[in-house]
Write a protein that holds these residues in place. Sequence first.
Motif, PDB file in Angstrom:
ATOM      1  N   PRO A  83      -5.682 -15.923  40.341  1.00  0.00           N
ATOM      2  CA  PRO A  83      -4.913 -16.559  41.297  1.00  0.00           C
ATOM      3  C   PRO A  83      -3.734 -16.753  40.446  1.00  0.00           C
ATOM      4  N   VAL A  84      -3.289 -16.810  41.508  1.00  0.00           N
ATOM      5  CA  VAL A  84      -1.563 -17.729  41.426  1.00  0.00           C
ATOM      6  C   VAL A  84      -1.222 -18.044  40.556  1.00  0.00           C
ATOM      7  N   ARG A  85      -0.189 -18.528  39.454  1.00  0.00           N
ATOM      8  CA  ARG A  85       0.679 -19.863  39.087  1.00  0.00           C
ATOM      9  C   ARG A  85       1.735 -19.672  39.640  1.00  0.00           C
ATOM     10  N   ALA A  86       2.770 -18.775  39.946  1.00  0.00           N
ATOM     11  CA  ALA A  86       3.912 -18.811  39.998  1.00  0.00           C
ATOM     12  C   ALA A  86       4.151 -17.600  40.802  1.00  0.00           C
ATOM     13  N   ILE A  87       5.842 -17.952  41.514  1.00  0.00           N
ATOM     14  CA  ILE A  87       6.232 -16.740  42.181  1.00  0.00           C
ATOM     15  C   ILE A  87       7.554 -16.497  41.959  1.00  0.00           C
ATOM     16  N   TYR A  88       7.782 -15.445  41.912  1.00  0.00           N
ATOM     17  CA  TYR A  88       9.006 -14.997  41.986  1.00  0.00           C
ATOM     18  C   TYR A  88      10.297 -14.472  42.852  1.00  0.00           C
ATOM     19  N   PHE A  89      10.202 -15.324  43.237  1.00  0.00           N
ATOM     20  CA  PHE A  89      11.657 -14.354  44.771  1.00  0.00           C
ATOM     21  C   PHE A  89      12.767 -13.569  43.730  1.00  0.00           C
ATOM     22  N   GLY A  90      12.430 -12.666  43.984  1.00  0.00           N
ATOM     23  CA  GLY A  90      13.480 -11.645  42.657  1.00  0.00           C
ATOM     24  C   GLY A  90      14.370 -10.972  44.423  1.00  0.00           C
ATOM     25  N   ARG A 131       0.419  -9.245  36.929  1.00  0.00           N
ATOM     26  CA  ARG A 131       1.491  -9.539  37.724  1.00  0.00           C
ATOM     27  C   ARG A 131       1.497  -9.274  38.909  1.00  0.00           C
ATOM     28  N   HIS A 132       1.456  -9.377  40.261  1.00  0.00           N
ATOM     29  CA  HIS A 132       1.301  -8.818  41.419  1.00  0.00           C
ATOM     30  C   HIS A 132       2.124  -8.465  41.801  1.00  0.00           C
ATOM     31  N   TYR A 133       2.963  -7.686  42.130  1.00  0.00           N
ATOM     32  CA  TYR A 133       4.715  -6.969  43.308  1.00  0.00           C
ATOM     33  C   TYR A 133       4.019  -6.577  44.443  1.00  0.00           C
ATOM     34  N   PRO A 134       3.661  -7.036  45.459  1.00  0.00           N
ATOM     35  CA  PRO A 134       2.890  -5.636  46.553  1.00  0.00           C
ATOM     36  C   PRO A 134       3.836  -5.369  47.095  1.00  0.00           C
ATOM     37  N   ASP A 135       3.475  -3.682  47.352  1.00  0.00           N
ATOM     38  CA  ASP A 135       4.261  -3.158  48.070  1.00  0.00           C
ATOM     39  C   ASP A 135       4.946  -3.623  49.133  1.00  0.00           C
ATOM     40  N   LYS A 136       5.878  -2.743  49.472  1.00  0.00           N
ATOM     41  CA  LYS A 136       6.659  -2.751  50.933  1.00  0.00           C
ATOM     42  C   LYS A 136       7.101  -4.923  50.860  1.00  0.00           C
ATOM     43  N   ALA A 137       7.229  -5.201  50.100  1.00  0.00           N
ATOM     44  CA  ALA A 137       7.568  -6.728  50.036  1.00  0.00           C
ATOM     45  C   ALA A 137       9.187  -6.526  50.193  1.00  0.00           C
ATOM     46  N   TYR A 138       9.711  -6.291  50.852  1.00  0.00           N
ATOM     47  CA  TYR A 138      10.427  -6.640  51.136  1.00  0.00           C
ATOM     48  C   TYR A 138      11.226  -7.800  52.234  1.00  0.00           C
ATOM     49  N   LEU A 139      12.498  -8.617  52.639  1.00  0.00           N
ATOM     50  CA  LEU A 139      12.221  -9.251  53.282  1.00  0.00           C
ATOM     51  C   LEU A 139      12.858  -8.027  54.764  1.00  0.00           C
ATOM     52  N   GLY A 145       7.521 -11.302  43.618  1.00  0.00           N
ATOM     53  CA  GLY A 145       5.261 -11.159  43.093  1.00  0.00           C
ATOM     54  C   GLY A 145       5.530 -11.762  42.718  1.00  0.00           C
ATOM     55  N   LEU A 146       4.072 -11.859  42.332  1.00  0.00           N
ATOM     56  CA  LEU A 146       2.675 -13.054  42.337  1.00  0.00           C
ATOM     57  C   LEU A 146       2.568 -12.697  40.900  1.00  0.00           C
ATOM     58  N   LEU A 147       2.173 -14.334  40.106  1.00  0.00           N
ATOM     59  CA  LEU A 147       2.519 -13.751  38.294  1.00  0.00           C
ATOM     60  C   LEU A 147       0.924 -15.300  38.154  1.00  0.00           C
ATOM     61  N   SER A 148       0.265 -14.527  37.137  1.00  0.00           N
ATOM     62  CA  SER A 148      -0.435 -15.540  36.578  1.00  0.00           C
ATOM     63  C   SER A 148      -0.570 -16.821  35.536  1.00  0.00           C
ATOM     64  N   HIS A 149       0.598 -16.829  34.810  1.00  0.00           N
ATOM     65  CA  HIS A 149       1.429 -17.986  34.394  1.00  0.00           C
ATOM     66  C   HIS A 149       1.928 -18.374  34.873  1.00  0.00           C
ATOM     67  N   VAL A 191       2.230 -24.522  41.739  1.00  0.00           N
ATOM     68  CA  VAL A 191       2.601 -23.173  41.072  1.00  0.00           C
ATOM     69  C   VAL A 191       3.898 -23.337  41.281  1.00  0.00           C
ATOM     70  N   GLY A 192       4.682 -23.158  40.294  1.00  0.00           N
ATOM     71  CA  GLY A 192       6.202 -22.576  40.293  1.00  0.00           C
ATOM     72  C   GLY A 192       6.971 -21.372  40.997  1.00  0.00           C
ATOM     73  N   VAL A 193       7.910 -21.754  41.579  1.00  0.00           N
ATOM     74  CA  VAL A 193       8.852 -21.169  41.780  1.00  0.00           C
ATOM     75  C   VAL A 193      10.625 -20.254  41.737  1.00  0.00           C
ATOM     76  N   VAL A 194      10.294 -19.779  41.109  1.00  0.00           N
ATOM     77  CA  VAL A 194      11.444 -18.728  40.440  1.00  0.00           C
ATOM     78  C   VAL A 194      12.343 -17.998  41.628  1.00  0.00           C
ATOM     79  N   VAL A 195      13.792 -18.015  41.729  1.00  0.00           N
ATOM     80  CA  VAL A 195      14.111 -17.257  42.213  1.00  0.00           C
ATOM     81  C   VAL A 195      15.696 -17.055  41.387  1.00  0.00           C
ATOM     82  N   GLY A 196      15.890 -15.505  41.553  1.00  0.00           N
ATOM     83  CA  GLY A 196      16.773 -14.648  40.915  1.00  0.00           C
ATOM     84  C   GLY A 196      17.287 -13.130  41.110  1.00  0.00           C
ATOM     85  N   PHE A 197      18.600 -13.031  40.655  1.00  0.00           N
ATOM     86  CA  PHE A 197      18.533 -11.553  41.106  1.00  0.00           C
ATOM     87  C   PHE A 197      17.812 -10.940  39.277  1.00  0.00           C
TER      88      PHE A 197
END
Length: 155
Positions: free
Chosen positions: A17-24, A62-70, A42-46, A125-131
């Motif tokens: 179950p996804v609790r957060a998304i990190y957009f890197g 944590r789940h970071y799908p392969d080939k998931a670049y925009l 990446g999809l996060l459990s916490h 679902v928490g949403v975070v973006v950053g370098f």
Amino acid sequence: MGKWLTRVLRRAPCPFPVRAIYFGLGERATRDRVEFADLYFGLLSHYEPEDKACEWLWRNPRHYPDKAYLGSATLKAAGVICNEDEVAGLGTPGHMVFAVAFATLLLRASLDGGIHQLLGAVEPVGVVVGFDSGDLFRLGELHSDGFRPTNGAMT
């Protein structure tokens, strides 16, 4: 953006179950070694909304799908414009500001209840973006009825 997220989520569904998304914003380079950013996720459990330092980002699973670049042509072009001319260009600071602002606006316009449903998520679902190197922004939360921005989002 919505099509990209949908395509990746359908190809590589999250096993928990996804609790957060990190957009890197990962740093990449052209053949001429001019740096630019590209967005991935990446999809996060916490998710702990009260944790302002976002320590929960580093917890497993944590789940970071392969080939998931925009593969954003806009992010690449902006990076090249800022960094190609080391003397007259805006350089790394200008590139970072543009990339984070662009990603933030893109996410704000694209995250909706449909994405929430694809995630099979637990609300909110928490949403975070950053370098990848830091400078994170807690954008807000994704709910089944859409995205809700957070004030004071920089960590």
